[in-house]
Enzyme design. Sequence first.
Site, PDB file in Angstrom:
ATOM      1  N   ARG A  69     -42.476 -19.148  26.507  1.00  0.00           N
ATOM      2  CA  ARG A  69     -41.962 -18.816  27.838  1.00  0.00           C
ATOM      3  C   ARG A  69     -41.039 -17.610  27.711  1.00  0.00           C
ATOM      4  O   ARG A  69     -40.371 -17.433  26.709  1.00  0.00           O
ATOM      5  CB  ARG A  69     -41.190 -19.993  28.424  1.00  0.00           C
ATOM      6  N   TYR A 197     -49.923 -17.421  27.858  1.00  0.00           N
ATOM      7  CA  TYR A 197     -49.286 -18.563  27.179  1.00  0.00           C
ATOM      8  C   TYR A 197     -49.012 -19.702  28.170  1.00  0.00           C
ATOM      9  O   TYR A 197     -48.478 -19.471  29.271  1.00  0.00           O
ATOM     10  CB  TYR A 197     -47.973 -18.126  26.496  1.00  0.00           C
ATOM     11  N   SER A 248     -34.654 -28.574  25.036  1.00  0.00           N
ATOM     12  CA  SER A 248     -35.761 -28.504  24.068  1.00  0.00           C
ATOM     13  C   SER A 248     -35.240 -28.766  22.655  1.00  0.00           C
ATOM     14  O   SER A 248     -34.074 -28.547  22.354  1.00  0.00           O
ATOM     15  CB  SER A 248     -36.460 -27.146  24.078  1.00  0.00           C
ATOM     16  N   CYS A 250     -34.791 -31.585  21.191  1.00  0.00           N
ATOM     17  CA  CYS A 250     -33.942 -32.769  21.021  1.00  0.00           C
ATOM     18  C   CYS A 250     -34.768 -34.053  21.040  1.00  0.00           C
ATOM     19  O   CYS A 250     -34.213 -35.141  21.108  1.00  0.00           O
ATOM     20  CB  CYS A 250     -32.871 -32.806  22.099  1.00  0.00           C
ATOM     21  N   ASP A 277     -41.996 -35.071  30.097  1.00  0.00           N
ATOM     22  CA  ASP A 277     -41.335 -33.781  30.353  1.00  0.00           C
ATOM     23  C   ASP A 277     -40.729 -33.649  31.756  1.00  0.00           C
ATOM     24  O   ASP A 277     -39.683 -33.035  31.892  1.00  0.00           O
ATOM     25  CB  ASP A 277     -42.344 -32.646  30.122  1.00  0.00           C
ATOM     26  N   ARG A 376     -48.969 -25.485  20.178  1.00  0.00           N
ATOM     27  CA  ARG A 376     -48.986 -26.603  21.131  1.00  0.00           C
ATOM     28  C   ARG A 376     -50.290 -27.377  21.110  1.00  0.00           C
ATOM     29  O   ARG A 376     -51.335 -26.853  20.710  1.00  0.00           O
ATOM     30  CB  ARG A 376     -48.812 -26.035  22.556  1.00  0.00           C
TER      31      ARG A 376
HETATM   32  C1  OXD Z   1     -40.147 -26.727  27.420  1.00  0.00           C
HETATM   33  C2  OXD Z   1     -41.491 -27.310  27.392  1.00  0.00           C
HETATM   34  O1  OXD Z   1     -39.973 -25.578  26.982  1.00  0.00           O
HETATM   35  O2  OXD Z   1     -41.629 -28.459  27.814  1.00  0.00           O
HETATM   36  O3  OXD Z   1     -39.226 -27.394  27.906  1.00  0.00           O
HETATM   37  O4  OXD Z   1     -42.450 -26.640  26.965  1.00  0.00           O
HETATM   38 MN    MN Z   2     -39.906 -29.221  28.823  1.00  0.00          MN
END
Ligand code: OXD
Ligand code: MN
Length: 592
Positions: A69, A197, A248, A250, A277, A376
Amino acid sequence: MTNNKTVIQWLDDMKALLTPDKMVWVDGSDEQREELRRIAVECGELVKLNEEKLPGCYLHRTKPNDVARVEDRTFICTSTREMAGPTNNWCDPAEMYKKLYDIARGSYKGRTMYVIPYSMGPIGSPLAKIGIEITDSVYVVLNMLIMTRVSPKVLEVLGDSNDWVRGLHSRCDIDPEKRYICHFPEDNTIISVNSGYGGNVLLGKKCFALRIASFQGWKEGWMAEHMLILGLQNPKGEIHYVAAAFPSACGKTNLAMLIPPEYLRKKGYKVWTVGDDIAWMRIGEDGRLYAINPENGFFGVAPGTNEHSNFNALESTKRNTIFTNVALDLNDNTVWWEGLNKNLPENALDWKGNPWDPAKFNKADKTTCAAHPNSRFTAPAENCPCISDEFNKGAGVPISAIIFGGRRAKCAPLVYQSRDWENGVFIGSAMASETTAAAAGAVGVVRRDPMAMLPFCGYHMGDYFRHWLDMGKKLGDKAPKIFNVNWFRTDDEGNFVWPGFGDNMRVLNWIIDRCEGKADATETAIGYVPKPEDIDLTDLDMDMATLKDILTVDKDVWTKEAAEIEEHYKKFGDHLPAELRAQLDTLKKNLG
Ligand code: OXD
Ligand code: MN
């Protein structure tokens, strides 16, 4: 596919702008998915993996400049800068539309415009919302088929309504200089250009389900949160649901799919995953807070995932999964990543598609990794062995507890409970995590990440805190109890003290006992901390003294923390609710 005038008009406008060769509606059927997979393999977007070992699985490699991101190129384009607040990049909507349309104009030439009608949440659920994404990437279509619910039924449910989110994605030239991920919350619109991405292009996820939805929730009286949802089943068969927000790295996915320690499994404890998420939460008819997971799959980080760290996540990736930027093991045409197992593949391609030499692998040097650190898997939720029965039901699950957390070596105790909702909002608003060696930059730097929403809140964060406080007022005594956890306290040598993973169930049990009024606690300057004897240490190699140590609230550390929160709060100016300032004052007073 639809007679909805707002949809037809938008598609006509987009066709005129993007000039695709043809337009294809995505219908979610198996036949169409197979055809799209075939096209993606033919044009090199996907590599088909071993059908026996990984049926229906594929590998995709992004451009090396497009692997994560891009927060610095993510914008909230509200009519005023103030509305977007101090934590978002902002641009005037008219200016940004012009810039993006200039970039995207004609970019579908020679390509197909795929139109994806999708539902975030079970189709037709009162908690669900609808989006339509257009894209020129088959990879995006195939990922959206996993991450969301795609079907013509979505358009039936939409009918004539204008309550749907427009999403335009164009790969353009994957030019990082012209890459923008933009949100227009007042128009229910998202535009993403020059990226391929996941987090930037699967527009149902962070863009819609968090940034746009948080804005909608603010206006409509509900909540869109960066939270996992899990159900804890006790030996009587009762299930209590909790939602938890961590920044993220954690362990959100790990907690969501936790396997309890053996002695608890034998007694009949079990964890059910509702989401890993995102949570959308609304007040139900009985006055309690109900949550759904708006997603239909997991977009998880591969490195570090293995049968010990997260058995259920790994199982989820064994069918109909798309892997992005992992290594390809040429011996048997399967995938590999750092931390999957100790068998470094001898004959593999790295995430860029180059031959990989295991002899040169050095854990400390990310450039020698076979898989990208942010590689991923996109896996269907239905593959997860512990997916909750409630996952596909639209009613949502009643939330008993909300848990915040982060990585703090010395500060927060293993677990504590807020005094009340308002105090819990204070805890969430001050949430922070320390950077690890896994990311570039200094180690141990505290990053404030309120409610883990810093990169995802689609409006002014001060107003977002106010919205949390307002929700608490509406919920009254039906409000979930709010807790904070910290699995990451370290000893003098810097080793983690708490074992984490499945053993976190011991802490969850205390949390549920507190919700049910069954466990005692000690009041401290920051909230209620467990009595050490109430955290069950059965079968654990840990003594009471060590447990006591990670339950302590160190006054000096917290005095420094309070000063840092004060600094953090300055950002929000007069949008900071007075209640939170008062909470900070109380904390300072309690610390003496
Ligand atoms: C994040 C994800 O970056 O879930 O929080 O990919
Ligand atoms: Mn996330």
